[in-house]
Scaffold this motif. Sequence first.
Motif, mmCIF file in Angstrom:
data_model
loop_
_atom_site.group_PDB
_atom_site.id
_atom_site.type_symbol
_atom_site.label_atom_id
_atom_site.label_comp_id
_atom_site.label_asym_id
_atom_site.label_seq_id
_atom_site.Cartn_x
_atom_site.Cartn_y
_atom_site.Cartn_z
ATOM 1 N N SER A 19 12.807 5.116 0.466
ATOM 2 C CA SER A 19 14.132 5.755 0.537
ATOM 3 C C SER A 19 15.170 4.732 0.076
ATOM 4 O O SER A 19 14.849 3.537 -0.047
ATOM 5 N N ASP A 20 16.405 5.172 -0.138
ATOM 6 C CA ASP A 20 17.378 4.178 -0.654
ATOM 7 C C ASP A 20 17.814 3.188 0.429
ATOM 8 O O ASP A 20 18.341 2.126 0.129
ATOM 9 N N ALA A 58 17.969 -1.106 -17.732
ATOM 10 C CA ALA A 58 18.985 -1.526 -16.747
ATOM 11 C C ALA A 58 19.742 -0.332 -16.174
ATOM 12 O O ALA A 58 20.013 -0.288 -14.965
ATOM 13 N N GLU A 59 20.064 0.658 -17.016
ATOM 14 C CA GLU A 59 20.886 1.779 -16.532
ATOM 15 C C GLU A 59 20.114 2.701 -15.577
ATOM 16 O O GLU A 59 20.706 3.507 -14.868
ATOM 17 N N GLU A 60 18.801 2.559 -15.524
ATOM 18 C CA GLU A 60 17.996 3.412 -14.609
ATOM 19 C C GLU A 60 17.591 2.661 -13.342
ATOM 20 O O GLU A 60 16.966 3.219 -12.451
ATOM 21 N N ARG A 61 17.908 1.364 -13.267
ATOM 22 C CA ARG A 61 17.420 0.579 -12.118
ATOM 23 C C ARG A 61 18.169 0.922 -10.850
ATOM 24 O O ARG A 61 19.378 1.189 -10.884
ATOM 25 N N LEU A 62 17.459 0.904 -9.742
ATOM 26 C CA LEU A 62 18.059 1.236 -8.446
ATOM 27 C C LEU A 62 18.334 -0.024 -7.651
ATOM 28 O O LEU A 62 17.583 -0.997 -7.717
ATOM 29 N N SER A 63 19.418 0.039 -6.893
ATOM 30 C CA SER A 63 19.733 -1.034 -5.956
ATOM 31 C C SER A 63 19.465 -0.484 -4.555
ATOM 32 O O SER A 63 20.076 0.503 -4.145
ATOM 33 N N LEU A 64 18.528 -1.086 -3.863
ATOM 34 C CA LEU A 64 18.187 -0.626 -2.514
ATOM 35 C C LEU A 64 19.125 -1.263 -1.494
ATOM 36 O O LEU A 64 19.687 -2.334 -1.736
ATOM 37 N N ARG A 65 19.250 -0.580 -0.351
ATOM 38 C CA ARG A 65 19.956 -1.162 0.794
ATOM 39 C C ARG A 65 18.874 -1.554 1.795
ATOM 40 O O ARG A 65 18.156 -0.675 2.295
ATOM 41 N N ILE A 66 18.734 -2.860 2.025
ATOM 42 C CA ILE A 66 17.632 -3.362 2.857
ATOM 43 C C ILE A 66 18.234 -4.072 4.070
ATOM 44 O O ILE A 66 19.030 -5.007 3.924
ATOM 45 N N ILE A 67 17.868 -3.610 5.266
ATOM 46 C CA ILE A 67 18.462 -4.158 6.492
ATOM 47 C C ILE A 67 17.362 -4.744 7.361
ATOM 48 O O ILE A 67 16.465 -4.010 7.812
ATOM 49 N N ARG A 68 17.405 -6.050 7.590
ATOM 50 C CA ARG A 68 16.430 -6.704 8.487
ATOM 51 C C ARG A 68 16.913 -6.578 9.923
ATOM 52 O O ARG A 68 18.044 -6.964 10.233
ATOM 53 N N LEU A 69 16.049 -6.060 10.794
ATOM 54 C CA LEU A 69 16.347 -5.987 12.223
ATOM 55 C C LEU A 69 15.397 -6.979 12.896
ATOM 56 O O LEU A 69 14.243 -6.636 13.195
ATOM 57 N N GLY A 70 15.866 -8.205 13.095
ATOM 58 C CA GLY A 70 14.960 -9.261 13.547
ATOM 59 C C GLY A 70 15.414 -9.935 14.821
ATOM 60 O O GLY A 70 16.531 -9.724 15.298
ATOM 61 N N THR A 71 14.530 -10.763 15.375
ATOM 62 C CA THR A 71 14.902 -11.592 16.520
ATOM 63 C C THR A 71 15.281 -12.981 16.011
ATOM 64 O O THR A 71 14.933 -13.370 14.889
ATOM 65 N N ASN A 105 0.834 -1.207 0.000
ATOM 66 C CA ASN A 105 0.000 0.000 0.000
ATOM 67 C C ASN A 105 0.872 1.262 0.000
ATOM 68 O O ASN A 105 0.545 2.244 0.654
ATOM 69 N N LEU A 106 2.002 1.205 -0.723
ATOM 70 C CA LEU A 106 2.950 2.321 -0.755
ATOM 71 C C LEU A 106 3.078 2.852 -2.176
ATOM 72 O O LEU A 106 2.889 2.109 -3.154
ATOM 73 N N LEU A 107 3.460 4.138 -2.258
ATOM 74 C CA LEU A 107 3.759 4.783 -3.541
ATOM 75 C C LEU A 107 5.278 4.860 -3.696
ATOM 76 O O LEU A 107 6.011 4.841 -2.682
ATOM 77 N N PRO A 108 5.761 5.008 -4.927
ATOM 78 C CA PRO A 108 7.222 5.089 -5.122
ATOM 79 C C PRO A 108 7.884 6.142 -4.232
ATOM 80 O O PRO A 108 8.994 5.937 -3.739
ATOM 81 N N ASP A 109 7.194 7.238 -3.957
ATOM 82 C CA ASP A 109 7.765 8.319 -3.159
ATOM 83 C C ASP A 109 8.013 7.919 -1.693
ATOM 84 O O ASP A 109 8.721 8.611 -0.961
ATOM 85 N N HIS A 110 7.421 6.819 -1.247
ATOM 86 C CA HIS A 110 7.606 6.381 0.144
ATOM 87 C C HIS A 110 8.897 5.583 0.342
ATOM 88 O O HIS A 110 9.212 5.182 1.472
ATOM 89 N N HIS A 141 6.659 3.501 8.305
ATOM 90 C CA HIS A 141 6.925 4.891 8.690
ATOM 91 C C HIS A 141 8.075 5.391 7.819
ATOM 92 O O HIS A 141 9.067 4.668 7.621
ATOM 93 N N VAL A 142 7.939 6.623 7.325
ATOM 94 C CA VAL A 142 9.023 7.250 6.557
ATOM 95 C C VAL A 142 9.415 8.518 7.309
ATOM 96 O O VAL A 142 8.542 9.294 7.717
ATOM 97 N N GLY A 143 10.712 8.699 7.516
ATOM 98 C CA GLY A 143 11.133 9.894 8.244
ATOM 99 C C GLY A 143 12.627 10.128 8.095
ATOM 100 O O GLY A 143 13.284 9.524 7.224
ATOM 101 N N TYR A 144 13.120 11.014 8.950
ATOM 102 C CA TYR A 144 14.538 11.404 8.884
ATOM 103 C C TYR A 144 15.238 11.060 10.192
ATOM 104 O O TYR A 144 14.714 11.338 11.270
ATOM 105 N N TYR A 145 16.411 10.435 10.066
ATOM 106 C CA TYR A 145 17.276 10.185 11.224
ATOM 107 C C TYR A 145 18.604 10.883 10.944
ATOM 108 O O TYR A 145 19.278 10.558 9.966
ATOM 109 N N ARG A 146 18.929 11.886 11.759
ATOM 110 C CA ARG A 146 20.155 12.684 11.559
ATOM 111 C C ARG A 146 20.281 13.138 10.106
ATOM 112 O O ARG A 146 21.326 12.956 9.454
#
Length: 289
Positions: free
Chosen positions: A26-27, A104-117, A19-24, A60-65
């Motif tokens: 972040s990298d 291919a030249e426009e594709r983005l590579s996301l940095r995805i970090i799982r914080l799990g138990t 239920n998200l739009l592209p603008d939600h 949630h989308v926001g800013y940290y530092r």
Amino acid sequence: MIPSSELILNPNGSIYHLNLLPDHISDTILTVGDPARVAQVSRHFDSVEFEGTHREFVTHVGYYRGKRLTVLSTGMGTDNIDIVMNELDALVNIDFVSRTVRPAEERLSLRIIRLGTSGSLQADVPIGAMLATEHAVGLDSLMQFYPLMETGLETEIATELQQTLGLPFAPYVVRGSDLIREQLGAGMTMGNTLTCPGFYGPQGRRLRLDLRQPDYIARLQGFRHQSAEGEFRLSNFEMETAGYYALGRLLGHDVLSLNAIVANRATGEFAENATAVVDAMIERTLQLL
Ligand code: R1P
Ligand code: URA
């Protein structure tokens, strides 16, 4: 053009489950299993610009530092990770208007970090430890449906583990990206994570039901594979990491699974304050981003 039965968009243009739009997006995306953990992360943000909920997917989308971050809950299991990874990728790499994959030249590579138990398999990975996953081993069936390419070492480990466990199928084994693990896992325990299609039987827990293999946990704890890269053993259990690492490799995203150890299956203990263990991992990760 991708048909609307495959790339499913909601009336407001958002993607079907998240239920998200592209603008939600972040990298850097932080993911958590538990929807309540999203606020446990975003309470550290300087500001929150968006909050959304759909099914188990809270965002949630926001800013940290000064850095824009998206934090998203996934729910449990690699079936959910199939949805999360495909929909996150679509949000950045598919044009929703033309319904075409970006060149291919426009594709983005996301940095995805799982914080799990996670539960530790080994006595020397204690409760309270933070573990960064090097190899993920999937006992679930997700990779029966995608053409994952495994390295020689990954295939060797998978074949030996299949024999050790007497399984009718081979698990899949995926080494994660070294760079992101060295950056964000610095100072943590490095380990190899077994991703299970369940919390009880598949992780060797017995409440009222017997297991097919009474010595299942002992076989996992004792499993070793020797190679030129050193000795491989399994360190911990959880339910998503292999799905993330395999789909990250297939889609071209950098993924890291960080595990707060809340149970130890060698000693039979569970954390007295699991929230504090997770909090410590969240704070440490945010500081390193
Ligand atoms: C099981 O209790 C859940 O905890 C672990 C497992 O992977 C599974 O999702 O991770 P999360 O705490 O991130 O949900
Ligand atoms: N999550 C799991 O999947 N297993 C554990 O033992 C603890 C957390």
